[in-house]
Motif scaffolding. Structure first.
Motif, mmCIF file in Angstrom:
data_model
loop_
_atom_site.group_PDB
_atom_site.id
_atom_site.type_symbol
_atom_site.label_atom_id
_atom_site.label_comp_id
_atom_site.label_asym_id
_atom_site.label_seq_id
_atom_site.Cartn_x
_atom_site.Cartn_y
_atom_site.Cartn_z
ATOM 1 N N TYR A 187 0.791 -1.229 0.000
ATOM 2 C CA TYR A 187 0.000 0.000 0.000
ATOM 3 C C TYR A 187 0.830 1.290 0.000
ATOM 4 N N VAL A 188 2.136 1.173 0.216
ATOM 5 C CA VAL A 188 3.016 2.346 0.226
ATOM 6 C C VAL A 188 3.877 2.319 -1.028
ATOM 7 N N ASP A 189 3.815 3.388 -1.804
ATOM 8 C CA ASP A 189 4.521 3.430 -3.082
ATOM 9 C C ASP A 189 5.952 3.929 -2.958
ATOM 10 N N VAL A 190 6.191 4.874 -2.035
ATOM 11 C CA VAL A 190 7.488 5.534 -1.951
ATOM 12 C C VAL A 190 7.956 5.586 -0.500
ATOM 13 N N LEU A 191 9.207 5.224 -0.271
ATOM 14 C CA LEU A 191 9.874 5.469 1.007
ATOM 15 C C LEU A 191 10.922 6.549 0.798
ATOM 16 N N CYS A 192 10.767 7.666 1.507
ATOM 17 C CA CYS A 192 11.802 8.698 1.541
ATOM 18 C C CYS A 192 12.443 8.607 2.920
ATOM 19 N N SER A 193 13.672 8.124 2.976
ATOM 20 C CA SER A 193 14.280 7.787 4.257
ATOM 21 C C SER A 193 15.556 8.567 4.527
ATOM 22 N N ASP A 194 15.761 8.845 5.799
ATOM 23 C CA ASP A 194 17.035 9.409 6.242
ATOM 24 C C ASP A 194 18.109 8.334 6.301
ATOM 25 N N ILE A 195 19.303 8.681 5.851
ATOM 26 C CA ILE A 195 20.530 8.041 6.315
ATOM 27 C C ILE A 195 21.295 9.168 6.982
ATOM 28 N N LYS A 196 21.166 9.266 8.279
ATOM 29 C CA LYS A 196 21.721 10.412 8.996
ATOM 30 C C LYS A 196 23.240 10.354 9.069
ATOM 31 N N SER A 197 23.774 9.152 9.091
ATOM 32 C CA SER A 197 25.206 8.946 9.236
ATOM 33 C C SER A 197 25.467 7.465 9.051
ATOM 34 N N LEU A 198 26.738 7.099 8.909
ATOM 35 C CA LEU A 198 27.111 5.685 8.976
ATOM 36 C C LEU A 198 27.830 5.379 10.282
ATOM 37 N N SER A 199 27.734 6.293 11.225
ATOM 38 C CA SER A 199 28.404 6.151 12.520
ATOM 39 C C SER A 199 27.390 5.774 13.598
ATOM 40 N N ASN A 200 27.639 4.666 14.274
ATOM 41 C CA ASN A 200 26.792 4.306 15.402
ATOM 42 C C ASN A 200 26.839 5.373 16.483
ATOM 43 N N GLU A 201 27.995 5.985 16.659
ATOM 44 C CA GLU A 201 28.148 7.019 17.678
ATOM 45 C C GLU A 201 27.261 8.222 17.371
ATOM 46 N N PHE A 202 27.139 8.572 16.095
ATOM 47 C CA PHE A 202 26.257 9.673 15.711
ATOM 48 C C PHE A 202 24.822 9.356 16.101
ATOM 49 N N TYR A 203 24.351 8.168 15.735
ATOM 50 C CA TYR A 203 22.969 7.809 16.042
ATOM 51 C C TYR A 203 22.722 7.785 17.546
ATOM 52 N N LYS A 204 23.676 7.279 18.306
ATOM 53 C CA LYS A 204 23.508 7.235 19.757
ATOM 54 C C LYS A 204 23.507 8.635 20.358
#
Length: 354
Positions: A187-204
Motif C-alpha cells: 500500500y506504500v509506493d514511496v519510502l523517503c528515508s534518512d541516512i543520517k550517518s554511517l556512525s553508530n556514535e552519531f545515532y547514539k
C-alpha cells in the motif's frame, strides 16, 4: 458544510504480542517496547490498557499541507505532482536538532489525549481521502514525524488511497521492523528515508538509537519489497560532515540501492539542542555532491535552502479538511467505554483510592 460527530477512538496496535501478567510487546519499530498496563511505549503513541496495546493517535492530525512531491524530497516518482502531507503526534526518535519538536514528540498533545482533554483535529481515513480529492492532489505523504507510530491509520488511509488512484509516500527514519515493512509494502509506493550517518556514535548521540545497521537494513528491505526508495542526509557541521563518511554513504547507496538511486543532501539549520551549531556552508554541500558523483551516483541533489520536511508554514487543518473549526477542535474522548466515563487511559492519571 455539515459534519458528523467526531468518532475518535483508540484502535488496537496492529503488531503486538501479548505477554504474561498483562504486558504487551510492540513490533512497529525497532524499540520493540515491552509495556505493562497504563504505560506507553517510547513513541508515547501506544498505550497498554489491561493487557492490550492501543494506538492513542489514530486519526489525530497535527499538520496538513498541500505541495509538490519534490519537497519531501522525492524527485524520481511522479515529479512535480501535488501531494497532501499529513502528520500526527509521537515519534520513535528524539533528535537533538528536531525542527518539528511539538509535533514529532507531541508529549503534551498525547498526554491530553490520554486524559480526554485533547482538542487536536481528528479525520477518519475517508475524510482524509476526500480532502485529498478536493484539493486535486495525486498522492498522500505521511510525514512530519515517524509514520510507524500510527501505522494503523497509515495503512487504512493508504488502502483507500489506492482505491482512489492516489499514490502514497512514507517519510521515515527507517527505524522500523520488517513486520511493519511487510504490512506497508502493498500500500506504500514511496519510502523517503534518512541516512543520517554511517556512525553508530552519531545515532547514539543525536537520535539516540542503537545503531545504523538496523536503519540500513530497513531501507534495503523496503526496496526488495518493491517500494520506490529515495534517501536523504542532513549534513550537520562537526557531526556528520567528514568526507570519508559522506563518501561511504554514497558508496552504500551505490552498492545496495543502485547507481540510479537518488541521494538528497540537505542543509542543517540550528534548532533545539543543536541551536549552537551554525548552518551548513553551501560549499560543503556541493563538496559532498562531487564526492557522490565520483562514487558513481547519477542522481544527487543539493538543497541549500532546506533542511527537513518541516510543518512550519502549513495551511490551517480546518481549511484543508473543509471543516467547521468549532466541531473539528472539540475535545476528543474515546467513544468506547472500556476506559470509564472520564476517558482516562494512562495509569499515572487514573483516580486512585485511599
Amino acid at each position: 458544510m455539515t459534519q458528523k460527530k467526531l468518532a475518535y477512538q483508540l484502535v488496537e496496535t496492529r503488531l503486538q504480542t501479548k505477554l504474561g501478567n498483562g504486558a504487551t510487546q510492540c513490533h512497529l519499530c525497532l524499540w520493540r517496547c515491552k509495556i505493562v498496563h497504563g504505560q506507553r511505549g517510547f513513541c508515547q503513541a501506544h498505550v497498554n490498557r489491561h493487557g492490550t496495546l492501543y494506538n492513542l493517535s489514530y486519526g489525530i492530525i497535527s499538520a496538513l499541507d498541500v505541495g509538490i512531491i519534490d519537497d519531501k524530497p522525492v524527485r524520481h516518482y511522479r515529479p512535480g505532482s501535488k501531494v497532501l502531507s499529513v502528520g500526527s503526534y509521537g515519534c520513535n526518535f528524539r533528535c537533538k536538532g528536531c525542527h518539528n519538536l511539538d509535533i514529532s514528540w507531541g508529549v503534551s498533545a498525547l498526554d491530553d489525549l490520554a486524559q480526554g482533554l485533547c482538542t487536536a483535529a481528528y479525520a477518519s481515513p475517508q475524510q482524509l481521502i476526500e480532502a485529498a480529492q478536493r484539493h486535486g492532489v495525486e498522492g498522500i505523504a505521511f510525514t512530519y514525524s515517524e509514520p510507524a507510530v500510527w501505522l494503523e491509520y497509515v495503512l487504512d488511509v493508504s488502502k483507500l488511497a489506492h482505491e482512489a488512484d492516489l499514490y502514497t509516500v512514507y517519510v521515515s527514519n527507517s527505524f522500523v521492523t520488517d513486520d511493519a515493512l511487510e504490512l506497508m509494502a502493498p500500500y506504500v509506493d514511496v519510502l523517503c528515508s534518512d541516512i543520517k550517518s554511517l556512525s553508530n556514535e552519531f545515532y547514539k548521540d543525536i537520535c539516540p538509537v542503537g545503531g545504523v545497521e538496523q536503519v540500513l537494513s530497513c531501507i534495503k528491505r523496503a526496496q526488495q519489497l518493491g517500494i520506490h526508495v529515495e534517501v536523504r542526509t542532513n549534513i550537520i557541521p562537526g557531526k556528520n560532515d567528514d568526507f570519508g563518511e559522506l563518501q561511504q554513504i554514497a558508496q552504500w547507496i551505490y552498492d545496495n540501492l543502485g547507481e540510479n538511486s537518488p541521494w538528497h543532501i540537505t542543509k542543517f539549520f540550528p534548532a533545539y539542542q543543536l541551536a549552537h551549531i551554525p548552518e551548513t556552508p553551501n560549499e560543503l554541500l556541493w563538496q559532498a555532491h562531487e564526492c557522490a558523483k565520483k562514487v558513481g551516483l547519477n542522481h544527487v541533489y543539493v538543497y541549500g535552502d532546506k533542511g527537513c520536511d518541516c510543518a512550519t508554514e502549513n495551511l490551517p487543518v480546518d481549511q484543508i479538511l473543509n471543516a467547521d473549526p468549532d466541531l473539528l477542535y472539540q475535545t476528543k474522548k474515546c467513544v468506547a467505554s472500556c476506559c470509564g466515563d472520564e476517558g482516562i487511559v494512562l495509569k499515572k492519571y487514573e483516580t486512585r483510592g485511599d
